[in-house]
Motif scaffolding. Structure first.
Motif, short mmCIF file in Angstrom:
data_model
loop_
_atom_site.label_atom_id
_atom_site.label_comp_id
_atom_site.label_asym_id
_atom_site.label_seq_id
_atom_site.Cartn_x
_atom_site.Cartn_y
_atom_site.Cartn_z
N LEU A 58 0.71 -1.20 -0.03
CA LEU A 58 0.00 0.10 -0.07
C LEU A 58 0.63 1.24 -0.06
O LEU A 58 0.76 2.16 -0.75
N PHE A 61 1.44 3.95 -2.98
CA PHE A 61 0.91 5.22 -2.83
C PHE A 61 1.85 5.94 -3.52
O PHE A 61 1.73 6.94 -4.08
N MET A 62 3.04 5.95 -3.29
CA MET A 62 4.20 6.68 -3.83
C MET A 62 4.32 6.47 -5.28
O MET A 62 4.55 7.30 -6.15
N VAL A 104 1.50 6.14 -7.17
CA VAL A 104 0.60 6.80 -7.76
C VAL A 104 0.94 8.25 -7.67
O VAL A 104 0.68 9.14 -8.92
N VAL A 105 1.65 8.85 -6.66
CA VAL A 105 2.06 10.22 -6.62
C VAL A 105 2.96 10.47 -7.70
O VAL A 105 2.97 11.40 -8.49
N HIS A 112 2.02 11.49 -11.10
CA HIS A 112 1.75 12.87 -11.48
C HIS A 112 3.02 13.84 -11.63
O HIS A 112 2.70 15.03 -11.82
N THR A 113 4.22 13.24 -11.07
CA THR A 113 5.43 14.34 -10.95
C THR A 113 6.58 13.41 -11.11
O THR A 113 6.48 12.07 -11.12
N SER A 149 9.60 14.40 -9.76
CA SER A 149 10.39 14.56 -8.40
C SER A 149 9.91 15.04 -7.31
O SER A 149 9.08 16.26 -7.60
#
Lengths: 275, 268
Positions: A50, A54-55, A57-58, A61-62, A64
């Motif tokens: 999990l 989460f990381m 998924v983040v 969108h980026t 760095s």
């Protein structure tokens, strides 16, 4: 008539023998409930997945976050999980049982045994499943290193392991400190829950936290922002300041000393719960 | 009805004992939340000025997490599932079976009392936290959104209770339910939108999660408040949420009647 008591063996022989016996007991106990043993491994693995998810998924969108790329953060999460699982293997249930020992009066019995009570409380059981999860965390760390194409030198690996131990001591001391508070508030059920919430922030890149009260508290007082970040940065070779490893080592000594002091104060105030 | 009111009032008195515990809980839970918010701030800082993540501007993202915290305070089960499982394991439910009271109704009254106290206690730390972040906190998108938010939080509470209760009733079949509860909780953690708003996932993944009841626990109420769910979607969402509540209720009744037939009052 009266046989004299056999002389006690010296501590350096007595304690390893005692610990070996505790290990044997733990293995026997765990193997009695095999299904449960396996299910707990699954639970911990799921939570680890999990955090990694989460990381991921983040990072969808980026590129760095505060100077950390995707694989560096995966290494950080792995490192944090590694320390947490080794802590779980050796200490977590033991320390969280402390308030139960107090409530049921078993602590009285432990205090009478010819052995250091803190040793007995801290090392009573071993959680074998956590070693499996620690191994998977280590595998993630190595996997991340390969993706980064970074091969740390022998010195870095040794420093990493040493700093992980310092992190482990901090986990242990703070959890013990939380539990010693159980002497004041009998039935401190929230201890484990509080522990998980506090160490939750250990897996975020410390550079994401701006200067301010929050950063200062969680670096210098409760060093959650150092426990996994510093070992991870040592392995990655991205340490921002050579002071951070020293700070982590120093704080592990301070945390341990404070927890020992509070423990002794608590014992002095202890007046048995049930007897 | 009167007897359940009495249970509620006794529950209030019993939980008041734990008010310091609750305050501690509500305050400590803000630490990982702060960490997550710093992480998101760093994400936005690394992007071009004014750009968003899956349609969330920074203040909407922060508001999302604050809203889930508020909804969670209103609805999350605290010890209820553990207590129900323990009641079954230790044979305590026997005394309810021979009395003119419905055990599930009794538990629901206790859940309501626990939530009432928790919400009042959590108001202080959470309120201060929201005030501290007030420049990022947005108001309800419209009066309709505000009203629909209240309704959906209420339904989320019902759903939360039904899920926790059904999981706890597994104690009729297995000795140790804790692993099952933790596995379910891990799934809930991601699918309810606790960890992040689920529409930042790839579209297909979010759509799969929307087929489960979990998004209606946190993600949907927060989306309603932020005005991300409007018009026909709003009414459709509310209908689905209510359908899940009814479905959950029927499932709970069924599991209960099956369980009670198996029940052998160990230690009772």
């Amino acid at each position: 008539m009266n046989d004299p008591l056999p002389p006690l063996q010296p501590a350096w022989r007595r304690y390893p023998a005692l610990y070996a016996a505790l290990w044997r007991n733990s293995v026997t106990r765990e193997m009695q409930f095999k299904a449960n043993f396996l299910l707990w491994i699954v639970v911990e693995a799921l939570w680890f997945a999990l955090q990694l998810g989460f990381m991921s998924v983040v990072y969808g969108h980026t590129e760095s976050i505060a100077g950390w790329n995707r694989w560096q953060v995966i290494l950080l999460v792995g490192c944090s999980h590694l320390i947490q699982q080794v802590f779980t293997a050796f200490f977590l249930t033991n320390i969280s049982d402390l308030s139960e020992h107090i409530r049921t009066g078993r602590l009285d019995f432990m205090l009478l045994l010819p052995v250091n009570t803190r040793f007995l409380i801290s090392f009573r059981k071993v959680d074998l499943g956590a070693f499996v999860n620690a191994a998977s965390a280590l595998a993630v760390v190595i996997w991340a290193l390969r993706h980064l194409g970074h091969t740390p030198g022998a010195l870095e690996v040794v420093a990493f392991l040493g700093l992980c131990v310092a992190g482990l001591i901090i986990h242990y001391s703070l959890m013990f400190l939380l539990s010693s508070a159980a002497f004041w508030i009998v039935r401190a059920q929230g201890v484990v829950w509080g522990y998980y919430n506090l160490f939750n922030i250990a897996r975020i890149p410390e550079s994401a936290v701006p200067q301010g009260l929050f950063r200062r508290v969680f670096t210098l007082v409760l060093p959650m922002l150092l426990v996994s970040n510093v070992p991870a940065q040592t392995l990655l070779g991205t340490l921002r300041s050579p002071w951070h490893p020293l700070l982590l080592l120093g704080l592990s000594v301070v945390c341990f000393a404070v927890s020992e002091w509070v423990w002794r104060q608590s014992l002095r105030r202890y007046s048995s719960a049930s007897a | 009805m009167d007897k359940y009111l009495q249970v509620f009032l006794i529950g209030i008195q019993n939980t008041l004992v734990y008010r310091v515990n609750f305050l501690f809980r509500a305050a400590v839970a803000l630490i990982p939340l702060t960490g997550t918010l710093y992480l998101w701030k760093a994400v936005y800082a690394g992007k071009a000025e004014g750009s968003d993540v899956a349609g969330y501007a920074l203040s909407q993202m922060i508001s999302y997490y604050l809203l889930t915290t508020v909804v969670d305070a209103f609805t999350a089960v605290a010890e209820d599932d553990w207590q129900i499982a323990a009641d079954i394991k230790d044979g305590h439910i026997s005394q309810f079976l021979i009395r003119p009271i419905n055990y599930l109704g009794y538990r629901f009254s206790l859940y309501l009392s626990g939530r009432s106290i928790y919400t009042v206690v959590a108001l202080l730390p959470v309120g201060l936290f929201v005030f501290y972040l007030r420049e990022h906190f947005v108001w309800p998108a419209s009066p309709v959104a505000a009203a629909a938010f209240v309704v959906s939080v209420f339904c989320a509470g019902l759903l939360q209770f039904l899920i926790a209760c059904t999981m706890a009733l597994l104690a009729f079949w297995v000795v140790d339910v804790s692993t099952f509860i933790f596995i379910q909780f891990a799934f809930e953690y991601i699918a309810s939108g606790h960890l992040f708003p689920i529409d930042i996932l790839p579209r297909w993944a979010a759509q799969i999660l929307m087929l489960t009841p979990y998004p209606y626990l946190l993600y949907f109420p927060a989306g309603v408040y932020l005005g991300r769910v409007t018009g026909p979607d709003l009414w459709r969402g509310l209908s689905i949420q209510m359908a899940w509540v009814i479905g959950g209720f029927l499932l709970l009744r069924w599991v209960w009647s099956r369980g009670i037939r198996r029940y052998s009052a160990v230690g009772g």
